[in-house]
Design an enzyme around this catalytic site. Structure first.
Site, PDB file in Angstrom:
ATOM      1  N   LYS A  14     -58.439  37.065 -34.192  1.00  0.00           N
ATOM      2  CA  LYS A  14     -57.091  36.971 -32.226  1.00  0.00           C
ATOM      3  C   LYS A  14     -58.258  36.250 -31.857  1.00  0.00           C
ATOM      4  O   LYS A  14     -57.323  34.925 -31.123  1.00  0.00           O
ATOM      5  CB  LYS A  14     -56.908  38.149 -31.936  1.00  0.00           C
ATOM      6  CG  LYS A  14     -56.655  39.653 -32.691  1.00  0.00           C
ATOM      7  CD  LYS A  14     -56.538  40.439 -32.274  1.00  0.00           C
ATOM      8  CE  LYS A  14     -57.282  41.465 -31.588  1.00  0.00           C
ATOM      9  NZ  LYS A  14     -58.713  41.772 -32.543  1.00  0.00           N
ATOM     10  N   ARG A 161     -72.193  39.555 -29.333  1.00  0.00           N
ATOM     11  CA  ARG A 161     -71.709  40.316 -28.584  1.00  0.00           C
ATOM     12  C   ARG A 161     -72.409  41.746 -29.106  1.00  0.00           C
ATOM     13  O   ARG A 161     -72.635  41.846 -29.876  1.00  0.00           O
ATOM     14  CB  ARG A 161     -70.535  40.791 -28.876  1.00  0.00           C
ATOM     15  CG  ARG A 161     -69.852  39.714 -28.382  1.00  0.00           C
ATOM     16  CD  ARG A 161     -68.142  40.048 -28.759  1.00  0.00           C
ATOM     17  NE  ARG A 161     -67.399  41.696 -29.134  1.00  0.00           N
ATOM     18  CZ  ARG A 161     -65.822  40.725 -29.233  1.00  0.00           C
ATOM     19  NH1 ARG A 161     -65.631  40.110 -28.997  1.00  0.00           N
ATOM     20  NH2 ARG A 161     -65.715  42.401 -29.070  1.00  0.00           N
ATOM     21  N   ARG A 172     -65.918  50.708 -33.522  1.00  0.00           N
ATOM     22  CA  ARG A 172     -64.318  50.428 -33.271  1.00  0.00           C
ATOM     23  C   ARG A 172     -63.549  50.793 -34.057  1.00  0.00           C
ATOM     24  O   ARG A 172     -62.520  50.951 -33.981  1.00  0.00           O
ATOM     25  CB  ARG A 172     -65.172  49.061 -33.175  1.00  0.00           C
ATOM     26  CG  ARG A 172     -65.696  49.010 -31.662  1.00  0.00           C
ATOM     27  CD  ARG A 172     -65.934  47.515 -31.194  1.00  0.00           C
ATOM     28  NE  ARG A 172     -65.481  46.189 -32.063  1.00  0.00           N
ATOM     29  CZ  ARG A 172     -66.400  44.832 -31.944  1.00  0.00           C
ATOM     30  NH1 ARG A 172     -67.157  44.481 -32.419  1.00  0.00           N
ATOM     31  NH2 ARG A 172     -65.341  44.077 -31.789  1.00  0.00           N
TER      32      ARG A 172
HETATM   33  P1  AP5 Z   1     -62.138  36.248 -33.370  1.00  0.00           P
HETATM   34  O1  AP5 Z   1     -61.777  35.305 -33.604  1.00  0.00           O
HETATM   35  O2  AP5 Z   1     -63.587  36.992 -32.487  1.00  0.00           O
HETATM   36  O3  AP5 Z   1     -62.114  37.800 -34.025  1.00  0.00           O
HETATM   37  P2  AP5 Z   1     -60.940  39.100 -33.095  1.00  0.00           P
HETATM   38  O4  AP5 Z   1     -60.055  39.577 -33.563  1.00  0.00           O
HETATM   39  O5  AP5 Z   1     -60.682  38.258 -32.066  1.00  0.00           O
HETATM   40  O6  AP5 Z   1     -62.098  40.083 -32.839  1.00  0.00           O
HETATM   41  P3  AP5 Z   1     -62.785  40.637 -31.621  1.00  0.00           P
HETATM   42  O7  AP5 Z   1     -63.603  41.549 -31.997  1.00  0.00           O
HETATM   43  O8  AP5 Z   1     -62.980  40.263 -30.235  1.00  0.00           O
HETATM   44  O9  AP5 Z   1     -61.624  42.017 -31.543  1.00  0.00           O
HETATM   45  P4  AP5 Z   1     -61.659  42.887 -30.774  1.00  0.00           P
HETATM   46  O10 AP5 Z   1     -60.528  43.987 -30.218  1.00  0.00           O
HETATM   47  O11 AP5 Z   1     -62.442  43.931 -31.205  1.00  0.00           O
HETATM   48  O12 AP5 Z   1     -62.937  42.509 -29.653  1.00  0.00           O
HETATM   49  P5  AP5 Z   1     -61.999  42.740 -27.472  1.00  0.00           P
HETATM   50  O13 AP5 Z   1     -63.201  41.239 -27.241  1.00  0.00           O
HETATM   51  O14 AP5 Z   1     -60.273  41.888 -27.792  1.00  0.00           O
HETATM   52  O15 AP5 Z   1     -63.352  36.808 -35.042  1.00  0.00           O
HETATM   53  C1  AP5 Z   1     -64.509  37.361 -35.765  1.00  0.00           C
HETATM   54  C2  AP5 Z   1     -65.745  37.062 -36.130  1.00  0.00           C
HETATM   55  O16 AP5 Z   1     -64.816  35.906 -37.638  1.00  0.00           O
HETATM   56  C3  AP5 Z   1     -65.600  34.918 -35.903  1.00  0.00           C
HETATM   57  O17 AP5 Z   1     -66.905  35.051 -36.057  1.00  0.00           O
HETATM   58  C4  AP5 Z   1     -64.784  34.015 -36.397  1.00  0.00           C
HETATM   59  O18 AP5 Z   1     -65.799  32.745 -36.089  1.00  0.00           O
HETATM   60  C5  AP5 Z   1     -64.584  34.520 -37.806  1.00  0.00           C
HETATM   61  N1  AP5 Z   1     -63.569  34.099 -38.319  1.00  0.00           N
HETATM   62  C6  AP5 Z   1     -62.268  34.181 -37.599  1.00  0.00           C
HETATM   63  N2  AP5 Z   1     -61.007  34.172 -38.875  1.00  0.00           N
HETATM   64  C7  AP5 Z   1     -62.318  33.875 -39.645  1.00  0.00           C
HETATM   65  C8  AP5 Z   1     -61.294  33.286 -41.373  1.00  0.00           C
HETATM   66  N3  AP5 Z   1     -59.600  33.468 -41.428  1.00  0.00           N
HETATM   67  N4  AP5 Z   1     -61.860  33.123 -42.465  1.00  0.00           N
HETATM   68  C9  AP5 Z   1     -63.692  33.523 -41.982  1.00  0.00           C
HETATM   69  N5  AP5 Z   1     -64.063  34.053 -41.043  1.00  0.00           N
HETATM   70  C10 AP5 Z   1     -63.580  33.965 -39.558  1.00  0.00           C
HETATM   71  O19 AP5 Z   1     -62.747  43.864 -27.754  1.00  0.00           O
HETATM   72  C11 AP5 Z   1     -63.769  44.201 -27.495  1.00  0.00           C
HETATM   73  C12 AP5 Z   1     -63.601  46.225 -26.879  1.00  0.00           C
HETATM   74  O20 AP5 Z   1     -62.858  45.885 -25.484  1.00  0.00           O
HETATM   75  C13 AP5 Z   1     -62.818  47.157 -27.613  1.00  0.00           C
HETATM   76  O21 AP5 Z   1     -63.321  47.330 -28.302  1.00  0.00           O
HETATM   77  C14 AP5 Z   1     -61.862  47.842 -25.829  1.00  0.00           C
HETATM   78  O22 AP5 Z   1     -63.428  48.656 -26.378  1.00  0.00           O
HETATM   79  C15 AP5 Z   1     -62.245  47.451 -25.189  1.00  0.00           C
HETATM   80  N6  AP5 Z   1     -60.594  46.650 -24.890  1.00  0.00           N
HETATM   81  C16 AP5 Z   1     -59.998  45.833 -25.127  1.00  0.00           C
HETATM   82  N7  AP5 Z   1     -59.246  45.588 -25.422  1.00  0.00           N
HETATM   83  C17 AP5 Z   1     -58.570  46.584 -25.304  1.00  0.00           C
HETATM   84  C18 AP5 Z   1     -57.106  47.312 -24.317  1.00  0.00           C
HETATM   85  N8  AP5 Z   1     -56.120  46.890 -24.449  1.00  0.00           N
HETATM   86  N9  AP5 Z   1     -57.252  48.794 -24.202  1.00  0.00           N
HETATM   87  C19 AP5 Z   1     -58.061  49.685 -24.471  1.00  0.00           C
HETATM   88  N10 AP5 Z   1     -59.525  48.971 -23.908  1.00  0.00           N
HETATM   89  C20 AP5 Z   1     -59.714  47.287 -24.578  1.00  0.00           C
END
Ligand code: AP5
Length: 219
Positions: A14, A161, A172
């Site tokens: 994402k 991270r 997660r």
């Molecule tokens: P990346 O682009 O970083 O993936 P992402 O989907 O953004 O993953 P996140 O781990 O950031 O999502 P998340 O939803 O767990 O975390 P968030 O920060 O929102 O890509 C991942 C890796 O893959 C990278 O190294 C990239 O280079 C690679 N990659 C990407 N595309 C690729 C491809 N096509 N092929 C190969 N490699 C690829 O949330 C963190 C925490 O905050 C959550 O766990 C929760 O505790 C809390 N939180 C956040 N939002 C909320 C909410 N709305 N409600 C409640 N709690 C929340």
């Protein structure tokens, strides 16, 4: 106002794709995780509360998350729309977002699901590195920086991270996939959901997402 919601499991891509869509569409990328990590880093009351949940791989409570994210969405830079990354993550958050947008005469134009099998996700998180300055995202194999350990854009050191340790990644997945299914169902029932194959190379996923954005609504 154009509002796009990016959906996907942790590590689906994402954040990576939101940056690309931001450049292509000229609307800002708002990431719930970045907002939370900034609050945790600044030790604000919200950050102290959120840290307890994030470090265990759990979702932050809806009331806190809704307030934090909707405050950000109300900032002037999002007046013309935004790409929402990581919010909404539960059905109550999706309903709160709809209400807030309706007050502005707006709505979610498109929900875009980046679909990746669970087995691939743990590997992605293990190889992910982000820059300390702005959270630019890299992967040691799939998307390495030009100079190892240094952000191409900011020149700052890359870090892993806290919640990318394998046991937290698995937590997660276990705790968050049910809520993701609810939100996917919510947007499917409104007939605004498009699903993209997230196993493709990064650039191909981006092109698929652009193609899935209704040109009349967002381009
Ligand atoms: P990346 O682009 O970083 O993936 P992402 O989907 O953004 O993953 P996140 O781990 O950031 O999502 P998340 O939803 O767990 O975390 P968030 O920060 O929102 O890509 C991942 C890796 O893959 C990278 O190294 C990239 O280079 C690679 N990659 C990407 N595309 C690729 C491809 N096509 N092929 C190969 N490699 C690829 O949330 C963190 C925490 O905050 C959550 O766990 C929760 O505790 C809390 N939180 C956040 N939002 C909320 C909410 N709305 N409600 C409640 N709690 C929340």
């Amino acid at each position: 106002m154009t509002v796009l919601v990016l959906l996907g499991a942790p590590g689906a891509g994402k954040g990576t794709q939101a940056k690309f869509l931001e450049e292509q569409l000229g609307i800002p990328h708002l990431a719930s995780g970045d907002l939370l990590r900034a609050a945790v880093g600044a030790r604000t009351p919200v950050g102290v509360e959120a840290d307890r949940f994030m470090s265990r791989g759990q979702l932050v409570p809806d009331a806190t998350m809704i307030r934090l994210f909707l405050d950000r969405l109300a900032q002037p830079d999002a007046a013309g729309g935004a790409i929402l990354d990581g919010f909404p993550r539960t059905r109550p958050q999706a309903e709160a977002l709809d209400e807030a947008l309706a007050e502005r005469g707006a709505r979610v134009d498109r929900a875009l699901l980046i679909d990746v099998p669970i087995e691939d996700l743990v590997q992605r998180a293990a190889g992910r590195r982000i820059c300390q300055a702005s959270g630019h995202v890299y992967h040691l194999v799939a998307n390495p920086p030009k100079v190892p350990g240094v952000c191409d854009i900011d020149g700052t050191p890359l870090i892993q991270r806290e919640d990318d340790r394998e046991e937290t990644v698995r937590a997660r997945m276990n705790q968050q996939l049910g809520a993701l299914r609810d939100v996917v169902g919510f947007y499917r029932s409104k007939d605004i959901l498009k699903t993209v194959d997230g196993r493709q190379p990064i650039a191909a996923v981006g092109e698929s997402l652009l193609a899935a954005v209704d040109p009349a609504g967002a381009a």
